[in-house]
Design a protein around this motif. Sequence first.
Motif, PDB file in Angstrom:
ATOM      1  N   SER A 532      -6.167  38.956  18.553  1.00  0.00           N
ATOM      2  CA  SER A 532      -5.551  38.865  17.227  1.00  0.00           C
ATOM      3  C   SER A 532      -5.707  37.446  16.694  1.00  0.00           C
ATOM      4  N   PRO A 534      -3.874  34.486  13.787  1.00  0.00           N
ATOM      5  CA  PRO A 534      -2.612  34.161  13.099  1.00  0.00           C
ATOM      6  C   PRO A 534      -2.610  34.703  11.665  1.00  0.00           C
ATOM      7  N   LYS A 535      -1.462  35.174  11.212  1.00  0.00           N
ATOM      8  CA  LYS A 535      -1.345  35.706   9.853  1.00  0.00           C
ATOM      9  C   LYS A 535      -1.549  34.624   8.803  1.00  0.00           C
ATOM     10  N   GLU A 536      -1.303  33.366   9.173  1.00  0.00           N
ATOM     11  CA  GLU A 536      -1.502  32.281   8.218  1.00  0.00           C
ATOM     12  C   GLU A 536      -2.976  32.105   7.870  1.00  0.00           C
ATOM     13  N   THR A 539      -5.735  37.290   6.532  1.00  0.00           N
ATOM     14  CA  THR A 539      -4.852  38.111   5.707  1.00  0.00           C
ATOM     15  C   THR A 539      -5.178  39.594   5.789  1.00  0.00           C
ATOM     16  N   ASN A 540      -6.373  39.911   6.272  1.00  0.00           N
ATOM     17  CA  ASN A 540      -6.756  41.314   6.347  1.00  0.00           C
ATOM     18  C   ASN A 540      -7.784  41.470   7.461  1.00  0.00           C
ATOM     19  N   SER A 541      -7.659  42.543   8.223  1.00  0.00           N
ATOM     20  CA  SER A 541      -8.597  42.743   9.321  1.00  0.00           C
ATOM     21  C   SER A 541      -8.691  44.222   9.642  1.00  0.00           C
ATOM     22  N   GLY A 595      -9.845  36.491   4.988  1.00  0.00           N
ATOM     23  CA  GLY A 595      -8.674  35.627   4.816  1.00  0.00           C
ATOM     24  C   GLY A 595      -8.791  34.806   3.561  1.00  0.00           C
TER      25      GLY A 595
END
Length: 707
Positions: A532, A534-536, A539-541, A595
């Motif tokens: 995975s 980081p969400k920072e 933004t999309n995967s 992202g």
Amino acid sequence: MKINKNIYFVRIILGFVIILPFMVNAQTPLETFCAGNDVSGYKKLPNFTQFGISSDIGPINACTNDSKLSTDVNVKFLTKGTVFDKVEWIYEPAASLTDPSSIAKDLATPDINKDYIGKHPYSAGNYTIIALAYKGTEKYKVCRTFTVNYSPTPKVNFKGCPGEIPSVTIPLDPKNVAEEYIISWSDGKKQTLTNPTLPITVTHPYDPLAKGNISVEGWVGGLSCPSQRNIFSPQANNPVFINRLETKNSGTEADIAFTNFITDRAYVVEMSEDDGLGAYKWIEVAKDAKNGSISLSGNMKSGKNYCFRINSKDDCGNNSYSNTVCSISLYAAQKSSSEATITWNNPSSSTGSFQGSLNREVIEGCSNSNCITPIPLRTKPTNTLDETKLECDQKYKYQINYQYSEPNGKVIIVSPELILDPRTAVITLKPSDVVNVGFMVNDEETIQLFVENTDSRNYTFFRSDVTNSDFVKIGTSGTNNFDDIDLIPNSGSYCYKYQYTDACDVTSEISPEFCTVYLDGDGNRIYWSPYSFPKEVVTNSSPVEYFVEVYDSNLGSFVAYKRTDETALNISDLIKNSNESSIKFRIQARQYISGDGFNTFFISTYSNVFVLNVPPAVFTPTAFTPNFDSENDIFTPHLRFVSEIQLIVYDRWGGILFESDDITKGWDGTESDHITPAPVGNYAYQLKGVSEAGESFNMKGTIMLIR
């Protein structure tokens, strides 16, 4: 004609302040020069009808007004067939003309008739034009005086409340200098005022709400020069129109310009924060907006957007509001000293088409002529500018000039200036790049870190692991990759962070953490930590795909075994059918990601290599018959993946009948003397050994001896 004292007074002021006409009691050098022959040798042409200055190609008595503050005066020197060597014009005579050779002159151009033409722009005032003609050794002069009249738009106050007789008041004002005023009423009637004494109020008994407008225009210059009309719509509510909004100082100040106002009337200004949806919450911010402009400060916050309107309460006591105009703000998101994204809002007050430009200016460090670049703005969705080549030794300024049309006119909105200096990094640099961390394809003991960015940067890398939960510095790199060799591959997952210093020596914050996929297993199962980002950063995967790979010793490389979306896999079939004492696994994780600041792309990484030891296989018979028939005469265990073995057989009292560590030898059914046959019955045995993977094992059982 009756002299208007007001007009005379204003003209004297305009004459001395604006155009400096030649109006004195004593004869000036100009008048002396133009009067007759003089010491400079110029002769006055004796016959004005034969030689003169004509207005054939334009008026000598010219006009200007508020739409045209200067006018071109066209002149012609009439030769009447006489051929001159040269003709010159003096458009702006000096105070002294004792030496005409020292005065700037324009060479006249002859036309087809050999007359000499000229043209020069003039503002309002009294002037003298001189033509100098040369023929052989003779020098001639011709002078012509003229007036350029300025006819300003009259300042007028209108009143036309329902049920009342409408009136027009022309106040005493520097702009009211007309010799004659023409009032056009909305019922088609006209009224002329010649040299009126100001102030003056005129009424006209008719319905003020009749269709049409009331207008007033003024005439000056012997009634040859008209002004622009002052037009009023005879309705109770006559709102002003905001035609310009400029915000300054990061949006904390605003300059508003408006039209259709009544002179010296105070208007109320209202303001609302712009939520982008048109849901306004109006508050009163000023009561003294007069004469078409007002400056506001103290009520606005930096970086916010605001909308404005003006309450046009008229003399009849009716409230009406101007158009609503909203501000534009510029914002900068700086990713590095060379990269920034400039964004701006679309004002909610603009609903139709618009035009404008984003002006980009290098205000420090510009070494060529292209320091200012206007970038056209044509469509509303275009509200970002990506800067990818900012220079450390330059400083940048951005400002938007935005224009759109409304039924009552055009509206101009000017944003505050945005200053961007890469050297100071006013906006904190936040690492937003993806870091791919994983074991190298051909090196099971090295983790490679690769930052998905190709800019020139210096990186510092930090690591935490199962032995140290805190992130500690592990090294630096002048490129976007780093190899970590100081690790224990199968101890757990390794997590990393990075920090960079860009080309302007600006240091970023520390990034979010990026971790390796850790593979482990037990029994008939392998499992691994999820892959995975980081969400920072991402933004999309897409969902992660995991490919389980198994090492093929014949090929000398890993090969694909199974694909799964899970993070665990049962491998009992591999263990059961394995021809080797150990199986090497690794995981390849794949994912499409997108992202902030980068497009969707495919990325993959490898886990650590996990070795699963296949349990040793030991198969023993339940009985044997040592009768020398060559079938089942020896008690021997069948072994697989065993490197060492010790077989011990016990008698019924626990004594050792047989013992051997030779994997090829078994018990032949004799007593400990290896000669006397042992009695029929069950015998206990023990197997001690070491597998090929180095694991020890100990097995016990019974064997039946049959004769």
